[in-house]
Design an enzyme around this catalytic site. Structure first.
Site, mmCIF file in Angstrom:
data_model
loop_
_atom_site.group_PDB
_atom_site.id
_atom_site.type_symbol
_atom_site.label_atom_id
_atom_site.label_comp_id
_atom_site.label_asym_id
_atom_site.label_seq_id
_atom_site.Cartn_x
_atom_site.Cartn_y
_atom_site.Cartn_z
ATOM 1 N N ARG A 147 0.857 -1.184 -0.120
ATOM 2 C CA ARG A 147 0.049 0.075 -0.276
ATOM 3 C C ARG A 147 0.744 1.243 -0.061
ATOM 4 N NH1 ARG A 147 -3.996 2.016 4.886
ATOM 5 N NH2 ARG A 147 -2.095 3.171 5.435
ATOM 6 N N TYR A 159 -3.496 11.093 6.621
ATOM 7 C CA TYR A 159 -3.978 9.821 7.102
ATOM 8 C C TYR A 159 -2.793 8.848 6.467
ATOM 9 C CZ TYR A 159 -5.392 5.051 6.746
ATOM 10 O OH TYR A 159 -5.192 3.865 6.986
ATOM 11 N N ASP A 211 -5.226 3.592 -0.061
ATOM 12 C CA ASP A 211 -6.525 3.596 0.965
ATOM 13 C C ASP A 211 -6.861 5.279 0.856
ATOM 14 O OD1 ASP A 211 -8.229 3.763 2.916
ATOM 15 O OD2 ASP A 211 -7.159 2.723 4.147
ATOM 16 N N HIS A 213 -9.690 6.394 2.717
ATOM 17 C CA HIS A 213 -10.294 6.300 4.144
ATOM 18 C C HIS A 213 -11.273 7.340 3.948
ATOM 19 C CE1 HIS A 213 -9.205 6.210 8.272
ATOM 20 N NE2 HIS A 213 -8.514 5.101 8.037
ATOM 21 N N GLU A 237 -9.272 2.080 -1.709
ATOM 22 C CA GLU A 237 -9.989 1.511 -0.608
ATOM 23 C C GLU A 237 -10.721 2.595 0.039
ATOM 24 O OE1 GLU A 237 -7.143 -0.104 2.189
ATOM 25 O OE2 GLU A 237 -8.457 0.703 3.718
ATOM 26 N N GLU A 263 -13.640 -2.009 6.132
ATOM 27 C CA GLU A 263 -13.174 -2.175 7.322
ATOM 28 C C GLU A 263 -14.093 -1.949 8.693
ATOM 29 O OE1 GLU A 263 -9.556 0.225 6.588
ATOM 30 O OE2 GLU A 263 -9.938 1.556 7.908
ATOM 31 N N ARG A 284 -13.517 -5.676 2.738
ATOM 32 C CA ARG A 284 -12.597 -5.579 3.715
ATOM 33 C C ARG A 284 -13.242 -6.005 5.284
ATOM 34 N NH1 ARG A 284 -8.056 -3.724 3.630
ATOM 35 N NH2 ARG A 284 -7.971 -2.313 5.144
ATOM 36 N N GLU A 340 -4.537 -7.561 4.427
ATOM 37 C CA GLU A 340 -3.709 -6.538 4.928
ATOM 38 C C GLU A 340 -3.091 -7.107 6.085
ATOM 39 O OE1 GLU A 340 -5.900 -3.102 7.014
ATOM 40 O OE2 GLU A 340 -4.342 -1.938 6.240
ATOM 41 N N TRP A 403 -12.989 11.133 8.532
ATOM 42 C CA TRP A 403 -11.623 10.965 8.804
ATOM 43 C C TRP A 403 -11.256 9.637 8.072
ATOM 44 C CZ3 TRP A 403 -9.003 6.960 11.451
ATOM 45 C CH2 TRP A 403 -7.584 6.949 11.174
HETATM 46 O O1 EZ4 Z 1 -7.630 3.761 10.143
HETATM 47 O O2 EZ4 Z 1 -6.980 0.573 11.679
HETATM 48 O O3 EZ4 Z 1 -6.598 0.338 6.057
HETATM 49 N N1 EZ4 Z 1 -6.274 0.481 7.233
HETATM 50 C C1 EZ4 Z 1 -6.775 1.474 7.986
HETATM 51 C C2 EZ4 Z 1 -6.540 1.654 9.319
HETATM 52 C C3 EZ4 Z 1 -7.766 2.347 10.210
HETATM 53 C C4 EZ4 Z 1 -7.475 1.926 11.558
HETATM 54 C C5 EZ4 Z 1 -8.687 2.512 12.438
HETATM 55 O O4 EZ4 Z 1 -8.348 1.958 13.704
HETATM 56 O O5 EZ4 Z 1 -7.638 2.323 7.263
HETATM 57 O O6 EZ4 Z 1 -5.377 2.447 9.443
HETATM 58 CO CO CO Z 2 -8.455 1.538 5.570
#
Ligand code: EZ4
Ligand code: CO
Length: 403
Positions: A147, A159, A211, A213, A237, A263, A284, A340, A403
């Site tokens: 990643r 992030y 990602d 996010h 992602e 996730e 995920r 992951e 976030w």
């Molecule tokens: O932000 O697990 O793909 N992984 C992620 C992680 C999440 C954290 C949140 O607790 O997006 O880093």
């Molecule tokens: Co993620």
């Protein structure tokens, strides 16, 4: 096989973990992971105050019945706290069943469907040069999939960027949430530059993941996916928050870049439409946040019908217990995609002893009976709970963003 004790251990060996220990009358002990990053004590209380007392005297062999008892029996269904608590019980019972049978959990799930589980690691950097160095480091370790995240120029905190001191990336910090900032235009301009950089440096043999996010709107996500197509990412992602499953139709209309989501999912109902309308390519969902091995297998079975593969969350906040459980599931299902793997470092490794292995980018859960993870409660007691929160995110005008 009656359950004689069920206790919750909250510890912070580098980061917070909530671990459930279930003991049975014949001396077999099972462990489960009940960690919900930034909301740890809510799950600990749900277990301690409501579920553990009901476990005493139950038959540890009846995994499905216990799952249904706590899911249907709560009346208040689903939600991350409830489902993480049920997951911890479920995983501990699979651990016990494996130990009782003298088999690793994956044998109980149908046996190995592959020789190993392809995992992806995290490379990141405050600059593209730093990202390259970290990416090369992961290639040297043998990773076949990596990643890539880099700081967005002009945005102070982004992030997914690990500290420069070689520590693992861990977003949770401090007794109040850190405040990040976000600007979508800068990100959409920068993401293809970053991906082009990685492909120019490392070519197309390695799988590259990214990602988002949850930061974009559906049309922005469509544009991102289209702009990354020349660089053939393995996936993007969480392009948008997935509460609105129908929104992914719009993303699909604009890009063939594969999409991974989930996730934060805690039940099959979170992805029913995404899967049955083929709006995603990878789901995920994880053992620890989506109701344990029992429920995650149901999600992956539904996904299999629609050509969707697994790509479970495996960040550091998923303890070695749920990571091991993930590997047992991954090894046994037909529609495994990728896993992951961020890893865990000392002092976490003083508390959890694992039997899983990594070689040439692939992992294997090992052949010990049960999950193959030992939990050292005495060592855990040396690391008391340390309250930490995930960051919050604000746009440049100060308004709250995802976030
Ligand atoms: O932000 O697990 O793909 N992984 C992620 C992680 C999440 C954290 C949140 O607790 O997006 O880093
Ligand atoms: Co993620």
């Amino acid at each position: 096989m009656k359950i004689t004790d069920a206790r919750v251990v909250v510890s912070s060996p580098g980061r917070n973990y909530v671990t459930l220990v279930i003991e049975t009358e014949d001396g077999i002990t099972g462990i489960g992971d009940a960690t919900l990053n930034g909301r740890e004590l809510a799950v600990a209380s749900y277990l301690r105050d409501h579920l553990c007392p009901l476990l005493i005297g139950r038959d540890a062999r009846r995994i499905e019945d216990t799952w249904q008892y706590f899911y249907k029996g709560a009346y208040w269904r689903r939600g991350p706290v409830t489902m993480t608590a049920i997951a911890a019980i479920d995983v501990a019972l699979w651990d016990i069943k494996g130990k009782a049978a003298g088999m690793p959990v994956y044998e109980l799930l149908g046996g190995a469907a592959r020789e190993g589980v392809m995992v992806y690691g995290h490379a990141s950097g405050a600059t593209l040069e730093d990202l390259s160095a970290d990416f090369q480091h992961h290639l040297d370790l043998g990773y076949k999939a990596i990643r890539a995240q880099a700081a967005i120029p002009g945005i102070e905190k982004t992030y997914g960027i690990a500290p420069a001191d070689g520590k693992l990336y861990e977003p949770a910090s401090g007794a109040v949430p850190q405040e990040d900032t976000w600007e979508t235009t800068a990100y959409l301009d920068f993401a293809p530059i970053m991906m082009a950089h990685v492909r120019k440096e490392f070519g197309y043999k390695v799988h590259v993941l990214h990602d988002v996010h949850h930061r974009l709107t559906p049309i922005e996500a469509g544009r991102l996916g289209a702009s990354l197509e020349p660089y053939r990412p393995f996936w993007i992602e969480d392009p948008t928050p997935a509460e609105d499953q129908g929104a992914f139709r719009l993303i699909r209309q604009h890009t063939t870049t594969p999409i991974a989501v989930g996730e934060v999912f805690n039940s099959i109902w979170d992805c029913q439409q995404l899967i049955t309308e083929r709006l995603i390519d990878y789901v995920r969902a994880s053992v620890s946040h989506a109701g344990g091995i029992t429920h995650l297998r149901r999600i992956f079975s539904l996904a299999e019908l629609y050509g969707v593969r697994s790509g479970s969350h495996g960040a550091g906040d998923l303890s070695p217990v749920s990571f091991a459980a993930a590997l047992h599931v991954d090894l046994s299902i037909p529609n495994f995609g990728i896993q992951e793997y961020m890893g865990h470092r000392d002092p976490a490794n003083e508390i959890f002893t694992t039997s899983y292995t990594f070689r040439d980018g692939y992992m294997h859960p090992g052949s010990k009976p049960g999950l193959g993870v030992e939990f050292n409660e005495e060592a855990a007691a040396r690391f008391p709970f340390d309250p930490k929160y995930l960051p919050v995110n604000r746009r440049l005008d100060g308004s709250m963003h995802d976030w």
